[in-house]
Design a protein around this motif. Sequence first.
Motif, PDB file in Angstrom:
ATOM      1  N   ALA A 325       0.636  -1.167   0.026  1.00 34.34           N
ATOM      2  CA  ALA A 325      -0.024  -0.006   0.016  1.00 34.34           C
ATOM      3  C   ALA A 325       0.862   1.281   0.226  1.00 34.34           C
ATOM      4  O   ALA A 325       0.511   2.018  -0.688  1.00 34.34           O
ATOM      5  N   TRP A 365      -5.130   0.343  -8.801  1.00 41.72           N
ATOM      6  CA  TRP A 365      -5.296  -0.088  -7.312  1.00 41.72           C
ATOM      7  C   TRP A 365      -6.611  -0.076  -6.740  1.00 41.72           C
ATOM      8  O   TRP A 365      -7.366   1.086  -6.945  1.00 41.72           O
ATOM      9  N   SER A 371      -2.576  -7.282   0.622  1.00 44.69           N
ATOM     10  CA  SER A 371      -1.760  -6.686   1.589  1.00 44.69           C
ATOM     11  C   SER A 371      -0.509  -7.300   1.417  1.00 44.69           C
ATOM     12  O   SER A 371      -0.392  -8.545   1.080  1.00 44.69           O
TER      13      SER A 371
END
Length: 416
Positions: A325, A365, A371
């Motif tokens: 991220a 995204w 993750s």
Amino acid sequence: MNAESAFKDDRKLTYLNAEGADKPLKSPVPDSVLNRARVYRLQRLRQQMEIADCSALLLYDPCNIRYAFDCSNMQVWTLHNPMRYALILNNGPAIMFEFKGCLHQSEGLPGIDEVRVARTWMFMASGDKTEVATDHWADEIAEIVREYGGDNRRIACDTLENGGVDALKARGLKPIAGSPLTEIARSIKSDDEIELMRWTIRVCEAGMARIYEHSTPGTTERELWAHLHFENARSGGDWLETKLLTCGPRTNPWYQECSDRPCQLGEMISFDTDMIGPYGYCADLSRAWTCGYTPMTSTQRRLYDTALDQIHHNLDLVRPGVSFAEFNDKSWRIPDPYIPYRYSLAVHGVGMADEWPVVPLQVDWGEGAMSGRFEPGMVVCVESLIAEKGSESVKLETQVLVTEDGNERLDSFPFE
């Protein structure tokens, strides 16, 4: 000698086989490195089995089998014909099931405790007797798991058809998805694995140099692509996953496979190797240059410089501890004219094939983005594809090791 000829000759001397272009490359990697890598890889799988609380791991994917045992047998054919498999017991032996007549392929490898004849139940081999063949196969697997697994009936399976899953369940086993285990295990490479991968990349770059040497007007896309196949095959490699080499107008849109179209003077030649090379490791590199070694036009240079900007910007972000991220938040932003022609990802893992993780390009995204974070020992590819309406495409990609304090490029074939 003009500048283009000098550059061309310099690249040939640097990347073609030093022993002569008429000879295959021979690996200098000692057997001790390969043997340590074998031990490490099997240990990584067993660690993931322990974490997932599995009594056994059943592998059909030949890339996973190669990772676990380093046994290779008709790799491409067994990608779509499930004729051989491996069973690793958490508290027991590692068993390789080879199809009849091939047991010698797996004998003598240090990670394999036992070699058995595979029970094949795919329809091509068993036809209307598939159900019976499946029962025999499942009986044997269940018996082994009960012997070594105690009360634990959880068995992780990487690629298994529904009939196999149902048959294992009917015998009291609890099949779970094995791919998360194998992908996580494979994601962290040992120093020995990196040494093996460096050699695969060396072979790949020799193949790329052969492509470069033959990038002359009139040579077809397929002829150019064959040079990478040739270098890989004669130097102990396995296969190419794709046929992504195109020139001129066929570079846009991307993902057209090579054809019999002759390349023309001054056209951009772009390619993506996707090469499964020596030791089963992947060299996934992309480059672009002009046919005939001509100077780039202003448009070609603008597209190329933009692609290179993306590579360098994102490469600087690949560091240990950086989450996917966070990488996305700081990643290179693609200009609007190039968005419709973009590549869908910015970074992906690589080992014995393209692997976990996959980090999308910033514009792609979303909630579905995975993750995770970059960790030391990961090897990833940083990608770029730049094109606009009516232009050619420039495809660039570099293969990178995440180190304790940053990253290291594993490939050295120069950009233009």
